[in-house]
Enzyme design. Structure first.
Site, mmCIF file in Angstrom:
data_model
loop_
_atom_site.group_PDB
_atom_site.id
_atom_site.type_symbol
_atom_site.label_atom_id
_atom_site.label_comp_id
_atom_site.label_asym_id
_atom_site.label_seq_id
_atom_site.Cartn_x
_atom_site.Cartn_y
_atom_site.Cartn_z
ATOM 1 N N HIS A 275 42.571 29.196 26.488
ATOM 2 C CA HIS A 275 41.137 28.925 26.593
ATOM 3 C C HIS A 275 40.354 30.235 26.629
ATOM 4 C CE1 HIS A 275 42.977 25.204 27.740
ATOM 5 N NE2 HIS A 275 43.336 25.663 28.923
ATOM 6 N N TYR B 16 42.008 25.569 22.402
ATOM 7 C CA TYR B 16 41.375 24.279 22.682
ATOM 8 C C TYR B 16 40.644 24.382 24.013
ATOM 9 C CZ TYR B 16 45.944 23.591 25.044
ATOM 10 O OH TYR B 16 47.081 23.732 25.796
#
Length: 372
Positions: free
Chosen positions: A346, A294
């Site tokens: 990430h 995400y």
């Protein structure tokens, strides 16, 4: 008598068979409809090609192609139309194509009374981010509204306000490249100064500024006190984060999620905003394109600024001049200097590429000090 009973049994069996067939058909119809919707909402293709195919060289001659005006807040209008903002820029068709493949003005960044209900695909995806269990977030949000956090976007501007003043925003990252940058006064000159997590200003004012209008945080990165006028921007990566916010403002009963969290937060409740989970998924689908699990808090802050501001400038993003990745307030051994770059959650390289393309197309400006 037996004949009548057998007849009735056969009749019931026929009815049951018919109902089974009908139920199966209905299930297949629903399943196929969902599959079609999912196919229509698929993100852009993966890989470098997806992010570069519509990128325009800013020195390239566009010739006789129509151009578009970029009027802040990523609004696009034809050249001969009245601009909506003083911050107008000219966009070529290739720039517009690149931007329109990613930017969607219909996605509201802030979770408000008007968009409480989540799409089932957003909800399903949101629950996977940190192995969450479902809970009635709508009910929790209503309790927060009743407590006094804004039901509407507190930073909304009318068309008149947009046309009269350019909203300039600084998104301040936590990179060590801010050391000795002397950016403090420049950062403080912006209308919005957006910071992330626990990044301090005291003792670093000359390099990072002293003012803050927004602080993006999640429970595990939150600080206990925000001065009056500073907006606590909650980035909820799980439903429990909403419950924690309510607890932190009232009873203080939640002290741990997957890590220790502040049981109480003192802040200006009239400035609290909660990022819409649909906005997080939109960034994951359209901007980071499923690279990483995400988006990072920094990426969320940048795209939020693109939606709320007319001019966006970035400070404190990336490595320092020696290639070290570290926070500006910390001194770390060089052997650990890459720890902040690879989180496993990430994709920092992909996010860096997006920011580079945004700057190349003049949608943002990235400040990198000559010495750090």
């Amino acid at each position: 008598m037996k004949t009548i009973i057998n007849f009735r049994i056969k009749g019931l069996m026929y009815i049951l068979c018919f109902l089974c067939i009908l139920a199966t058909y209905s299930w297949l119809l629903v399943w196929s409809t969902k599959a079609i919707i999912h196919q229509m909402e698929k993100p852009l293709p993966m890989g470098e090609k997806a992010i570069t195919e519509h990128t325009v060289d800013m020195d390239e001659e566009i010739g006789t192609e129509k151009t578009f005006k970029f009027n802040g807040n990523m609004s696009l209008t034809l050249e001969d139309e009245e601009p909506q903002s003083k911050c107008k820029k000219q966009l070529s068709l290739p720039q517009k194509r690149w931007l329109s493949a990613r930017y969607n003005s219909n996605i509201a960044p802030i979770w408000t009374e008007n968009n409480l209900e989540l799409d089932y695909q957003v909800l399903d995806w949101w629950l996977t981010l940190q192995s969450s269990i479902g809970m009635d977030t709508g009910k929790l949000m209503h309790k927060l509204f009743d407590f006094g956090i804004p039901e509407k976007n507190p930073f909304y501007r009318s068309n008149k306000e947009i046309s009269e003043k350019c909203r300039r925003c600084a998104v301040v990252g936590n990179s060590g490249n801010l050391k000795s940058s002397n950016y403090g006064k420049e950062i403080d000159s912006h209308d919005f100064i957006i910071r992330m997590n626990r990044a301090p200003t005291t003792g670093f004012e000359n390099d990072v500024g002293s003012k803050t209008t927004h602080r993006f945080m999640y429970p595990e990165s939150a600080i206990k006190y925000l001065p009056k006028g500073v907006s606590f921007v909650l980035t909820p990566f799980k439903p429990l984060d909403i419950k924690w916010l309510l607890s932190a403002l009232t009873t203080g009963e939640i002290t741990k999620t997957y890590a220790a969290v502040p049981n109480k937060v003192i802040c200006d409740k009239s400035k609290i905003i909660v990022i819409n989970p649909g906005f997080i998924k939109y960034i994951y689908d359209r901007w980071t394109q499923h690279n990483g699990r995400y988006p990072s808090t920094g990426m969320l802050a940048v795209i939020y600024a693109l939606h709320e501001c007319d001019e966006v400038e970035l400070y404190g993003f990336g490595a320092d001049n020696n290639g070290n990745w570290h926070h500006y307030w910390e001194e770390l051994p060089k052997t650990l200097s890459g720890a902040f770059k690879s989180t496993g959650v990430h994709d920092s390289e992909w996010e860096k590429t997006i920011l580079q393309h945004l700057e190349k197309n003049e949608f943002i400006k990235i400040h990198i000090p000559s010495t750090s």
